[in-house]
Design a protein around this motif. Structure first.
Motif, mmCIF file in Angstrom:
data_model
loop_
_atom_site.group_PDB
_atom_site.id
_atom_site.type_symbol
_atom_site.label_atom_id
_atom_site.label_comp_id
_atom_site.label_asym_id
_atom_site.label_seq_id
_atom_site.Cartn_x
_atom_site.Cartn_y
_atom_site.Cartn_z
ATOM 1 N N TYR A 33 0.836 -1.206 0.000
ATOM 2 C CA TYR A 33 0.000 0.000 0.000
ATOM 3 C C TYR A 33 0.875 1.261 0.000
ATOM 4 N N CYS A 43 -5.230 4.963 -3.717
ATOM 5 C CA CYS A 43 -5.907 3.681 -3.567
ATOM 6 C C CYS A 43 -6.512 3.550 -2.179
ATOM 7 N N VAL A 48 -7.010 -2.579 -1.756
ATOM 8 C CA VAL A 48 -5.658 -3.123 -1.946
ATOM 9 C C VAL A 48 -5.535 -4.483 -1.264
ATOM 10 N N ILE A 75 -4.733 -1.702 -10.566
ATOM 11 C CA ILE A 75 -5.229 -0.465 -9.956
ATOM 12 C C ILE A 75 -5.058 0.736 -10.880
ATOM 13 N N GLN A 531 -12.961 2.495 -7.501
ATOM 14 C CA GLN A 531 -12.702 2.161 -6.104
ATOM 15 C C GLN A 531 -13.821 2.691 -5.192
#
Length: 651
Positions: A33, A43, A48, A75, A531
């Protein structure tokens, strides 16, 4: 297939950024991350974790550099962005500067796009040095541009104060709060300075302060005749002084609901003068002896809204001749409490008399002091020390529109409860609009909203009410509309009312079919979600849907809904198109809501975004790819959660 030169550049850039992280071997999810953040990839940590788990082939809680690259591409390289990129890329790997200009002019409707603008985008967003030096942009750079603030639905011009701020105060919508000191319900919850701080940070410009006699000659602030806790008046004023102009430099109005004795009113006056000093407006401005000044003329000023003895001219004459001060002097004035009079009974009985009824978590059998429908007229002794601090915002009882036309003075403001205001807006809407063109009018929630719920403010903005006061502590649709509307004009808390709500010759009526107006057509292709917030329920993969709704005059209210995308909050694709015809865009708000479908108790709220329709326009025409950021129920940013849309706007 052999890698091209540009792909080799991309690989070199990628591995140069991350290889040091893998010198010790594999990395866990926390380091993954942080490494994504180092690569400027926004993100959500929970997303994640799910993607990490899917790509951890050995299921040991650690991944290799190749597995990390897979996560990065999942991502960062979104399919819908790649598709747009490929349309304008000659080789599906790079956009030349000329390709970028073509995209900006044809898709983003940047008519005046030049090589310098395209070059600026490349220099700002392209992460690979070799590509940047060649005046080109890679998919990484293009994605960063699409995700940037430059591609948000809310146009950049509206993030600054751009409206004319030299009109009189009554020509503006003013961000206003109700019982600002409360941070929970209206009956037994705490009073807290955070109520004032958070409201001011949000750009609120009218704060309510309920003032009562306290012990040791110290006025206190709380909801009278209830079990809410108490704050010292002086600490409230000190908190307001500290945060008053942190978000906006335009005037703050302190709406006092004054229940204090004359002795403690004098204490209040002293506290106001000592704390605010020159910021406190305590005399007529030379340029505005008989008319309301503008927000521009009142920059960094604090105004007191309270009952007042006599006229402004009488106050000025007396102050000039009073060499010994005003201590101990007062007069009586007939007044009507802004809130309804009080009575002690059960909450259940009160609700049974409320024609509209409502749900609440408050225990219905709890005997508490509540507000009845009957209004109470009383004689209030007003200390001249406090009265003389009231200049352009004199609180005046509303009697009737006819009375106001004949007798109300320019500096007199009315406060009207939502129930009465709603009746007047339906039965005498033309008179109501005429009234709000001349006088500042404040609307406040009815007393039975013991749980601090809110009414829909749109119905009162539609008739020009300047101060539509809401319980800022209560999330939901009304506060979404409030926050969305006052995003405009740089979040200053002042929004210039449309011309038809200011011009006394206008025949505007929000309840009738609109004539002689300039409607707009907005078409929105909702492409995908980025997301999206994850469900708070047991399911980690919500069934996502989006609702798009228009709020404005009654005829403009529309609601559309997408189909449900099963088990996908990371990258749901809808590709659905909706068209809205809006007759009065000057008053319209557009709201996007993301929900989790299929729950037994109904859909679950995941995020929303609300903005004025005209804050997404660009002249008479707009078409572009835009990103819609999402906010939580309490108004906090949920970045990087957002919606990806393509918008056509025609006027």
């Amino acid at each position: 297939m052999a890698l091209t030169g540009h792909e080799k550049n991309e690989m070199r850039w990628f591995f140069s950024k991350i290889q040091d992280e893998f010198r010790g071997g594999k990395i866990n999810v926390e380091r993954t991350y942080k490494l994504l953040e180092k690569l400027d990839i926004q993100c959500n940590y929970v997303h994640v974790k799910h993607i990490f788990k899917d790509n951890d082939r050995q299921k040991q809680g650690k991944i290799t550099i190749e597995e990390f690259r897979s996560i990065y591409r999942i991502i960062a390289h979104r399919e819908e962005i790649v598709e747009i990129f490929n349309v304008y890329s000659e080789n599906r790997r790079i956009l030349f500067e000329s390709n970028l200009i073509q995209f900006l002019t044809q898709e983003q409707y940047e008519i005046e796009t030049t090589e310098s603008i395209a070059s600026e985008i490349i220099q700002k967003y392209e992460p690979i040095d070799e590509v940047k030096k060649a005046h080109q942009i890679s998919l990484e750079g293009f994605t960063r541009y699409i995700y940037s603030s430059e591609c948000l639905l809310f146009k950049q011009e509206c993030t600054k104060v751009y409206q004319d701020m030299t009109y009189p105060l009554n020509d503006y919508f003013i961000s206003s709060s109700h019982n600002t000191y409360l941070v929970s319900d209206q009956l037994v919850g705490p009073s807290d300075l955070w109520g004032y701080v958070s409201a001011l940070v949000k750009g609120c410009r009218c704060l309510e302060i309920d003032c009562w006699d306290g012990s040791q000659a110290e006025p206190v602030v709380y909801h009278g005749y209830t079990l809410t806790s108490k704050l010292l008046f002086k600490t409230v004023i000190q908190a307001i002084h500290k945060y008053a102009f942190m978000t906006s430099e335009y005037p703050v109005v302190l709406s006092l609901e004054n229940h204090c004795s004359t002795a403690q009113q004098e204490v209040m006056a002293g506290i106001l003068q000592t704390t605010f000093g020159d910021s406190l407006l305590s005399d007529i401005l030379d340029d505005f002896p008989d008319s309301l000044p503008s927000p521009e003329a009142l920059k960094f000023k604090v105004l007191v809204k309270n009952k007042k003895i006599g006229t402004l001219q009488e106050t000025r004459e007396r102050i000039g001749s009073d060499k010994h001060g005003k201590v101990g002097l007062w007069e009586e004035a007939e007044t009507e409490d802004e809130e309804e009079s009080t009575t002690t009974e059960t909450y259940e009985n009160l609700l049974s008399r409320d024609s509209q009824g409502k749900e609440t978590e408050t225990k219905k059998a709890l005997p508490v002091t509540l507000f009845s429908k009957k209004k109470k007229i009383r004689k209030l002794k007003i200390a001249l020390a406090l009265s003389d601090l009231v200049i352009y915002t004199k609180a005046e009882k509303f009697r009737s529109f006819q009375y106001s036309r004949q007798y109300q003075q320019f500096n007199e403001n009315n406060s009207i409860g939502e129930t009465q205001a709603r009746k007047l807006s339906k039965l005498r809407v033309n008179e109501f609009i005429f009234h709000t063109r001349k006088f500042i009018t404040r609307i406040y929630p009815k007393a039975t909203r013991a749980d601090s719920s809110n009414f829909n403010p749109q119905e009162f903005w539609n008739i020009g009410c300047q101060m539509v006061a809401l319980n800022f502590q209560t999330p939901g649709l009304p506060m979404d509309l409030q926050n969305g509307k006052f995003l405009d004009n740089g979040g200053s808390g002042y929004i210039l009312k449309p011309q038809f709500l200011r011009d006394i010759k206008s025949k505007f009526n929000p309840n009738d079919s609109i004539k002689d107006n300039d409607p707009i057509a907005i078409t929105i292709r909702l492409i995908s979600g980025i997301q999206l917030p994850l469900s708070g329920s047991s399911s980690h993969k919500p069934d996502t849907l989006v609702i798009i709704e228009v709020f404005g005059v009654p005829n403009d209210h529309m609601k559309r809904q997408t189909r449900v995308i099963k088990k996908n909050a990371f990258s749901p694709r809808w590709n659905e198109t909706f068209t809205f015809i809006i007759q009065v865009p000057e008053l319209a708000l557009l709201r996007f809501v993301v929900e989790n479908s299929g729950l037994i108790a109904g859909n679950e709220f995941l995020g929303q975004y609300t903005l004025p329709v005209l804050c997404m326009s660009k002249g008479n025409f707009l078409k572009s790819y835009r990103r819609v950021p999402l906010f939580s129920r309490s108004g906090e940013s949920l970045e990087p959660a957002s919606l990806f849309v393509y918008v056509w706007y025609v006027r």
